[in-house]
Design a protein around this motif. Sequence first.
Motif, PDB file in Angstrom:
ATOM      1  N   ASP A   1     -15.131  24.398  -5.553  1.00  0.00           N
ATOM      2  CA  ASP A   1     -14.940  25.133  -4.302  1.00  0.00           C
ATOM      3  C   ASP A   1     -16.305  25.351  -3.636  1.00  0.00           C
ATOM      4  O   ASP A   1     -17.046  26.271  -3.979  1.00  0.00           O
ATOM      5  N   ARG A   2     -16.590  24.495  -2.651  1.00  0.00           N
ATOM      6  CA  ARG A   2     -17.922  24.516  -2.026  1.00  0.00           C
ATOM      7  C   ARG A   2     -18.180  25.818  -1.277  1.00  0.00           C
ATOM      8  O   ARG A   2     -19.313  26.309  -1.225  1.00  0.00           O
ATOM      9  N   ALA A   3     -17.127  26.355  -0.670  1.00  0.00           N
ATOM     10  CA  ALA A   3     -17.302  27.598   0.095  1.00  0.00           C
ATOM     11  C   ALA A   3     -17.741  28.734  -0.817  1.00  0.00           C
ATOM     12  O   ALA A   3     -18.650  29.501  -0.491  1.00  0.00           O
ATOM     13  N   GLN A   4     -17.113  28.816  -1.989  1.00  0.00           N
ATOM     14  CA  GLN A   4     -17.500  29.867  -2.934  1.00  0.00           C
ATOM     15  C   GLN A   4     -18.925  29.647  -3.434  1.00  0.00           C
ATOM     16  O   GLN A   4     -19.679  30.603  -3.616  1.00  0.00           O
ATOM     17  N   ILE A   5     -19.270  28.379  -3.645  1.00  0.00           N
ATOM     18  CA  ILE A   5     -20.622  28.076  -4.120  1.00  0.00           C
ATOM     19  C   ILE A   5     -21.661  28.474  -3.074  1.00  0.00           C
ATOM     20  O   ILE A   5     -22.670  29.107  -3.386  1.00  0.00           O
ATOM     21  N   GLU A   6     -21.387  28.125  -1.816  1.00  0.00           N
ATOM     22  CA  GLU A   6     -22.276  28.526  -0.711  1.00  0.00           C
ATOM     23  C   GLU A   6     -22.468  30.020  -0.690  1.00  0.00           C
ATOM     24  O   GLU A   6     -23.594  30.531  -0.599  1.00  0.00           O
ATOM     25  N   GLU A   7     -21.318  30.699  -0.714  1.00  0.00           N
ATOM     26  CA  GLU A   7     -21.380  32.155  -0.645  1.00  0.00           C
ATOM     27  C   GLU A   7     -22.164  32.709  -1.830  1.00  0.00           C
ATOM     28  O   GLU A   7     -22.971  33.630  -1.679  1.00  0.00           O
TER      29      GLU A   7
ATOM     30  N   ALA B   1     -26.461  34.511 -12.612  1.00  0.00           N
ATOM     31  CA  ALA B   1     -26.031  33.812 -11.401  1.00  0.00           C
ATOM     32  C   ALA B   1     -26.943  32.610 -11.153  1.00  0.00           C
ATOM     33  O   ALA B   1     -26.480  31.537 -10.769  1.00  0.00           O
ATOM     34  N   ALA B   2     -28.225  32.800 -11.392  1.00  0.00           N
ATOM     35  CA  ALA B   2     -29.175  31.695 -11.208  1.00  0.00           C
ATOM     36  C   ALA B   2     -28.844  30.546 -12.165  1.00  0.00           C
ATOM     37  O   ALA B   2     -28.940  29.375 -11.798  1.00  0.00           O
ATOM     38  N   ILE B   3     -28.451  30.893 -13.390  1.00  0.00           N
ATOM     39  CA  ILE B   3     -28.063  29.863 -14.368  1.00  0.00           C
ATOM     40  C   ILE B   3     -26.829  29.115 -13.873  1.00  0.00           C
ATOM     41  O   ILE B   3     -26.784  27.882 -13.880  1.00  0.00           O
ATOM     42  N   ALA B   4     -25.829  29.878 -13.425  1.00  0.00           N
ATOM     43  CA  ALA B   4     -24.625  29.240 -12.876  1.00  0.00           C
ATOM     44  C   ALA B   4     -25.004  28.388 -11.676  1.00  0.00           C
ATOM     45  O   ALA B   4     -24.441  27.309 -11.452  1.00  0.00           O
ATOM     46  N   GLY B   5     -25.974  28.860 -10.918  1.00  0.00           N
ATOM     47  CA  GLY B   5     -26.463  28.119  -9.756  1.00  0.00           C
ATOM     48  C   GLY B   5     -27.065  26.774 -10.131  1.00  0.00           C
ATOM     49  O   GLY B   5     -26.903  25.786  -9.414  1.00  0.00           O
ATOM     50  N   CYS B   6     -27.754  26.741 -11.269  1.00  0.00           N
ATOM     51  CA  CYS B   6     -28.324  25.466 -11.741  1.00  0.00           C
ATOM     52  C   CYS B   6     -27.216  24.424 -11.928  1.00  0.00           C
ATOM     53  O   CYS B   6     -27.390  23.259 -11.577  1.00  0.00           O
ATOM     54  N   HIS B   7     -26.104  24.864 -12.472  1.00  0.00           N
ATOM     55  CA  HIS B   7     -24.979  23.945 -12.667  1.00  0.00           C
ATOM     56  C   HIS B   7     -24.373  23.571 -11.328  1.00  0.00           C
ATOM     57  O   HIS B   7     -24.081  22.404 -11.065  1.00  0.00           O
ATOM     58  N   ALA B   8     -24.206  24.579 -10.495  1.00  0.00           N
ATOM     59  CA  ALA B   8     -23.500  24.357  -9.239  1.00  0.00           C
ATOM     60  C   ALA B   8     -24.251  23.419  -8.303  1.00  0.00           C
ATOM     61  O   ALA B   8     -23.637  22.682  -7.538  1.00  0.00           O
ATOM     62  N   ARG B   9     -25.592  23.442  -8.385  1.00  0.00           N
ATOM     63  CA  ARG B   9     -26.344  22.597  -7.451  1.00  0.00           C
ATOM     64  C   ARG B   9     -26.575  21.187  -7.984  1.00  0.00           C
ATOM     65  O   ARG B   9     -27.021  20.315  -7.242  1.00  0.00           O
ATOM     66  N   ALA B  10     -26.250  20.958  -9.255  1.00  0.00           N
ATOM     67  CA  ALA B  10     -26.458  19.624  -9.814  1.00  0.00           C
ATOM     68  C   ALA B  10     -25.383  18.669  -9.314  1.00  0.00           C
ATOM     69  O   ALA B  10     -24.197  18.969  -9.389  1.00  0.00           O
ATOM     70  N   GLU B  11     -25.824  17.518  -8.801  1.00  0.00           N
ATOM     71  CA  GLU B  11     -24.884  16.517  -8.282  1.00  0.00           C
ATOM     72  C   GLU B  11     -23.973  16.012  -9.399  1.00  0.00           C
ATOM     73  O   GLU B  11     -22.812  15.717  -9.183  1.00  0.00           O
TER      74      GLU B  11
END
Lengths: 414, 114
Positions: free
Chosen positions: A262-268, A289-299
Motif C-alpha cells: 500500500d503505497r499511500a500508507q508507506i508515503e504517509e 519505524a525507521a527500520i520498517a522504512g528500510c524495508h519499505a523503501r527497498a525496491e
Amino acid sequence: MVPVTAEEAIAAAFRAEWGRLVATLIGVTGDWELAEECAQDAFAKAVQRWPEEGVPRKPGAWLTTVARNRATDVLRRRGTEAAKLRQLPVPDADPDEDIADDRLRLMFTCCHPALPMDARIALTLRTLAGLTTAEIARAFLVSEQTMAKRLVRAKNKIRNAGIPYRVPPAHQLPERTSGLLAVLYLLFNEGYAATSGPAALRVDLSGEAIRLTRALAELMPDEPEVLGLLALMLLHNARNIGRTDEAGDLVLLPDQDRSRWDRAQIEEGFTLLTSALRRGNVGQYQIQAAIAGCHARAESAQDTDWPQIARLYAHLATISPSPIVELNRAVAVAIAEGPAAGLSILDNIDLPVYHLLPATRADLLRRLGRAEEAAECYRAALALPMSEAERRFLTNRLTELTGENHVPAGNRRT
Amino acid sequence: MKYLLIHAVDETLFDDAPDVDEGAAKRLAAWIEEMVGRGVLVRGDRLRPTTDATTVRVTGGDVLVVDGPFAETKEQITGYDLIECADLDEAIEIASKHPTAGMGTIEVRPLWFQ
C-alpha cells in the motif's frame, strides 16, 4: 464520501463518533456504565429514526444531544444529588476543544498504570473503538463472560480506587504517554501476528490500533513518539499483504510481491517519520519505524540496506534493550555479515518460550550446512506456541532437512 | 478519597540495625512533615516486627491463637498510614515519597466507606 443509505450513515457515524461520544458522556456523568448505555441508546434511536427522518447534517451532534438528554433523565430518576449532575455544556461552545480533550482523557484513563494490562487493552477497545464485548473476547481468545468480567472489574477499580478521569499533568505526561503508546503497540502486534488459532475469526485489531493511534496523533501532534508509532504501524501494515499466500502459508521476504504494498500508507508513514525525527527526540518507536522504512523503501529484498537495519537495532538496544531487539539485530547482522556473525549474537540471548529464537538459530545453522544441529533447533522451536502458518512453515523446513515426514508435536486442532 | 497505605518490607533488612536507622528516621520525619502540611495524613504508625505478632482464628467456636504473622511471606507489614487526598494519582505520589517505597512495597488500598 457521502453515505448512501441510513445503514451506511449509521455505520460511518459509529466509526467516527462512538469514542468521542462515550468520552464526553463519561466526562459529563462520571459514570462509565451509564455513558455506554446512553451512547448505545442514541445509536439505537438513530437506527429507528434516520431511515424515516433522513440522516442529520451533523450526525455527531445529533447523537450527542440524544445521549446527553437520556443521561440527564436517568440521573434525575435516580434522584442523584444536584452536585453530581454536572452542568451539561452548551453544545456549540467550542465543541472541538471539549471533544478532543475528552477522547484524550478517556485514552489516558483506560491506560492508567493501576489497571492490569489486559484490562487496559479491553477498556480501550470497548470505550474508544466501540468493539462489542463479544468481539473483544474473540480477539483475545477468551469467553465473552470472562471478557465481560474483565471490563466490569476495570470500571469498578476506576471508580473504587479513584482513578481520575483526566489527561495527566505535565510532569507525569512523558511516562504516562509512553504507557499509552505501549498499549496501542501491543494492540497492533496482537493483530499483526495472530499468535495462535485461526486468523480469520479475529477482528482487525491492527486496523483498530491504527485508527486509535491516528486519533491520538491528532490530539498530540507535537509528540514525536506518537507520530513515530503511527509511522511504524503504517509502514508495517502497508506491507502486510503478501506476507501470506492464499493458503495462509508464510511467504518469505524475498518472495513477497512488493507491487501489492500500500503505497499511500508507506508515503504517509515516511511523512510522519520525517516530521517526528525533525523534533530531535528520537525514541524506540521512531527507530522501529525507521527500520520498517528500510524495508519499505527497498525496491527488492536484495536492495534492502541490512547494515543500516543492523545499526538501527544497535541504536534501539541502547534506548530500549531487550532480548527481542537483540534477536532482530542478530538476524540483520546475519544477512549483512554472514550467518556465523549472527549466531554468535544469538548465543548470548535468553528467551525460553519464544519460538523465533530457536527458529532463527535453526535457519542460520541450516545456511552454514550444520544440518543436524539445525534440525534439533527446528524441533525445539516446534515445541513452543506459534501461529498455524508458522508451524506449517517450520515443519516444512524440518522435513526438507531430514527427509522425514513430521507430524508436529503438540499441534493444536483448530 | 481515603486510602490505607500498607507498608511491606523484608524484615531481614533490619537485622543489622534493629532499632530505627537515623537516616531513615530523618526521611520519615520529612515525609510526615510534608504530608501533615498538605493536610493529607490522617494518622499512621510503625508496627512492631512479626516476632511480636499474634494470629487469631476462630473455627467451630474454638479460638486458635498462634505466634507470628498471618502469612509467611518475604515482605511483611511494617506500618500503615491513613491518608485522605484528591485521587489515586495523588495517593501514588504520596506513597512514592515515603521511605519504605525504596526499601519494599507500599500497597495503596481505598477504604470501603469513603
